[in-house]
Design a protein around this motif. Structure first.
Motif, mmCIF file in Angstrom:
data_model
loop_
_atom_site.group_PDB
_atom_site.id
_atom_site.type_symbol
_atom_site.label_atom_id
_atom_site.label_comp_id
_atom_site.label_asym_id
_atom_site.label_seq_id
_atom_site.Cartn_x
_atom_site.Cartn_y
_atom_site.Cartn_z
ATOM 1 N N GLY A 9 35.266 42.018 36.720
ATOM 2 C CA GLY A 9 34.958 41.626 35.352
ATOM 3 C C GLY A 9 35.817 42.351 34.337
ATOM 4 O O GLY A 9 36.772 43.047 34.685
ATOM 5 N N MET A 10 35.442 42.153 33.094
ATOM 6 C CA MET A 10 36.136 42.827 32.007
ATOM 7 C C MET A 10 35.088 43.147 30.949
ATOM 8 O O MET A 10 34.275 42.275 30.619
ATOM 9 N N TRP A 11 35.093 44.353 30.426
ATOM 10 C CA TRP A 11 33.994 44.794 29.563
ATOM 11 C C TRP A 11 33.856 43.941 28.305
ATOM 12 O O TRP A 11 32.782 43.778 27.768
ATOM 13 N N VAL A 35 38.961 44.832 35.355
ATOM 14 C CA VAL A 35 40.381 44.487 35.463
ATOM 15 C C VAL A 35 41.056 44.540 34.103
ATOM 16 O O VAL A 35 40.422 44.379 33.063
ATOM 17 N N ASP A 36 42.338 44.739 34.184
ATOM 18 C CA ASP A 36 43.174 44.737 32.995
ATOM 19 C C ASP A 36 43.840 43.361 32.946
ATOM 20 O O ASP A 36 44.696 43.058 33.776
ATOM 21 N N LEU A 37 43.406 42.531 31.989
ATOM 22 C CA LEU A 37 43.915 41.153 31.978
ATOM 23 C C LEU A 37 45.395 41.070 31.606
ATOM 24 O O LEU A 37 46.033 40.044 31.810
ATOM 25 N N THR A 38 45.929 42.148 31.048
ATOM 26 C CA THR A 38 47.371 42.142 30.743
ATOM 27 C C THR A 38 48.179 42.507 31.982
ATOM 28 O O THR A 38 49.395 42.414 31.988
ATOM 29 N N ASN A 39 47.490 42.932 33.031
ATOM 30 C CA ASN A 39 48.178 43.309 34.268
ATOM 31 C C ASN A 39 47.224 42.998 35.422
ATOM 32 O O ASN A 39 46.581 43.869 35.973
ATOM 33 N N LYS A 40 47.139 41.691 35.723
ATOM 34 C CA LYS A 40 46.099 41.225 36.646
ATOM 35 C C LYS A 40 46.286 41.790 38.054
ATOM 36 O O LYS A 40 47.376 41.750 38.606
ATOM 37 N N LEU A 44 42.192 40.226 41.924
ATOM 38 C CA LEU A 44 41.795 39.094 41.068
ATOM 39 C C LEU A 44 42.605 37.849 41.416
ATOM 40 O O LEU A 44 42.043 36.754 41.572
ATOM 41 N N LEU A 45 43.910 38.013 41.560
ATOM 42 C CA LEU A 45 44.781 36.854 41.830
ATOM 43 C C LEU A 45 44.447 36.215 43.183
ATOM 44 O O LEU A 45 44.492 34.994 43.323
ATOM 45 N N LYS A 46 44.084 37.058 44.141
ATOM 46 C CA LYS A 46 43.730 36.546 45.462
ATOM 47 C C LYS A 46 42.341 35.885 45.435
ATOM 48 O O LYS A 46 42.096 34.879 46.121
ATOM 49 N N HIS A 51 42.319 29.836 38.682
ATOM 50 C CA HIS A 51 42.235 30.143 37.247
ATOM 51 C C HIS A 51 42.755 31.544 36.892
ATOM 52 O O HIS A 51 43.064 31.792 35.729
ATOM 53 N N LYS A 52 42.755 32.440 37.876
ATOM 54 C CA LYS A 52 43.207 33.826 37.652
ATOM 55 C C LYS A 52 42.432 34.515 36.527
ATOM 56 O O LYS A 52 42.996 35.222 35.706
ATOM 57 N N LYS A 53 41.134 34.240 36.488
ATOM 58 C CA LYS A 53 40.304 34.757 35.395
ATOM 59 C C LYS A 53 39.079 35.476 35.928
ATOM 60 O O LYS A 53 38.593 35.176 37.016
ATOM 61 N N VAL A 54 38.545 36.378 35.105
ATOM 62 C CA VAL A 54 37.234 36.955 35.388
ATOM 63 C C VAL A 54 36.188 36.032 34.791
ATOM 64 O O VAL A 54 36.511 35.258 33.899
#
Lengths: 218, 218
Positions: A9-11, A35-40, A44-46, A51-54
């Motif tokens: 997730g992401m806070w 996760v850091d969405l600026t550096n996935k 997360l990618l796997k 969508h590559k999203k939380v």
């Protein structure tokens, strides 16, 4: 085998928060992975290659993406403290409103906060139509789910908490007591509810996060 | 009390067709009410005041809107011939792909067919990414649901049938055998499946409908 539950997730994501609230309501122990969405991260990618999203829930290593899909999965997997109502018609209504929030309300509210100044008036008007529709649906209920927090309330946490914080950062007040007294009362109940309150970041931290975003965009 | 099931739909809507296929799979008798979307009936407006769109299922007078919500309702209300798989993880995967089709594929395919000529190349490329993602998901399965038509197959009827007919009307071929052999084979199985075949309008009629639309736009 001991059950392994992880949440990527992401806070600052209201979508991640949905899953956290649901897991807490069910009393499911889980490991939270920020996760850091600026550096996935490779994880997360796997886990969510489409969508590559939380958020992504990993249950015994199997990934599930998309917050609404995860909420349904959680409700079907851990039966205590149901999130969706029991009767098919009530379940359909809950799914209808969750979909409405995701497809209409959240994008409209987001746009009203982040659009260019010349588009603001129209965007705010459209966001208010969405909020009015929810206000009418809520009517005299304490929560969308009735007497306690349910599926729609969890999904609506963007409206219950984030829109106020983002609005403060960008200087756009949408959920006002004079226009939406019922939703505002619900919002108070929502953020006051133990299981939600314990999972919310501080409003100051969210405001500061979005202020930085405003400043970097200007 | 005898059960009363009505479906407010439109013959040229792949979303209405989803509900028809589901009801037929379940063996549920229903009355079909065709609406003219250029002159929306009071019944439609009353039954779906939020979106004012088809399909709407009326079950003993109670309205349910949004095709995905209706499919879940049908599956929970009439238990024979399940549409969704039984295991929570498989159900989550089915919901994930249905959502992907609705939120990514259908809009991308629609745009590739109806965008302005100068935007066509990019739009077709984006639509092909969506189709490729579905092709990879389908792999060696006969249907998305496995050996028989399930939730995702019903939702994917736009890809199985309509995109070919609309493409023929507008002169854009998207689902080609050289690029998407697996999806094309699935499409053949899909339109050949009795319960779907019986409910599809004739391709010629759909092509003619959209040709008129092309001509009136030009």
């Amino acid at each position: 085998m001991a059950e392994e539950v992880k949440l990527i997730g992401m806070w600052v994501s209201s979508f991640s928060l949905r899953v956290e609230i649901a897991l807490k309501l069910k009393g499911v122990q889980y490991e939270y992975i920020e996760v850091d969405l600026t550096n996935k991260s490779p994880l997360l990618l796997k886990s969510n290659p489409v969508h590559k999203k939380v958020p992504v829930l990993l249950h015994n290593g199997k990934p599930i993406a998309e917050s609404l899909v995860i909420l349904e999965y959680i409700d079907e997997t851990w039966k205590d403290n149901p999130i969706l109502p029991q009767h098919p018609y009530d379940r359909a209504m809950a799914r209808f409103w969750a979909k409405y929030i995701d497809e209409k309300c959240v994008p409209a509210l987001w746009k009203a906060c982040w659009c260019e100044e010349k588009e603001r008036e129209k965007a705010v008007e459209e966001a208010c139509v969405c909020l009015k529709t929810l206000e009418n649906e809520l009517k005299d209920k304490k929560f969308f789910g009735g007497e306690s927090v349910g599926f729609v309330d969890i999904v609506a946490n963007f409206i219950g908490f984030w829109v106020g914080a983002i609005g403060e950062a960008v200087g756009v007040e949408l959920l006002t007591r004079d226009k939406f007294p019922i939703l505002c009362k619900w919002s108070d109940e929502h953020v006051g509810c133990r299981v939600i309150k314990e999972n919310l970041p501080s409003k100051d931290k969210v405001v500061a996060f979005y202020r930085t975003r405003v400043e970097s965009a200007s």
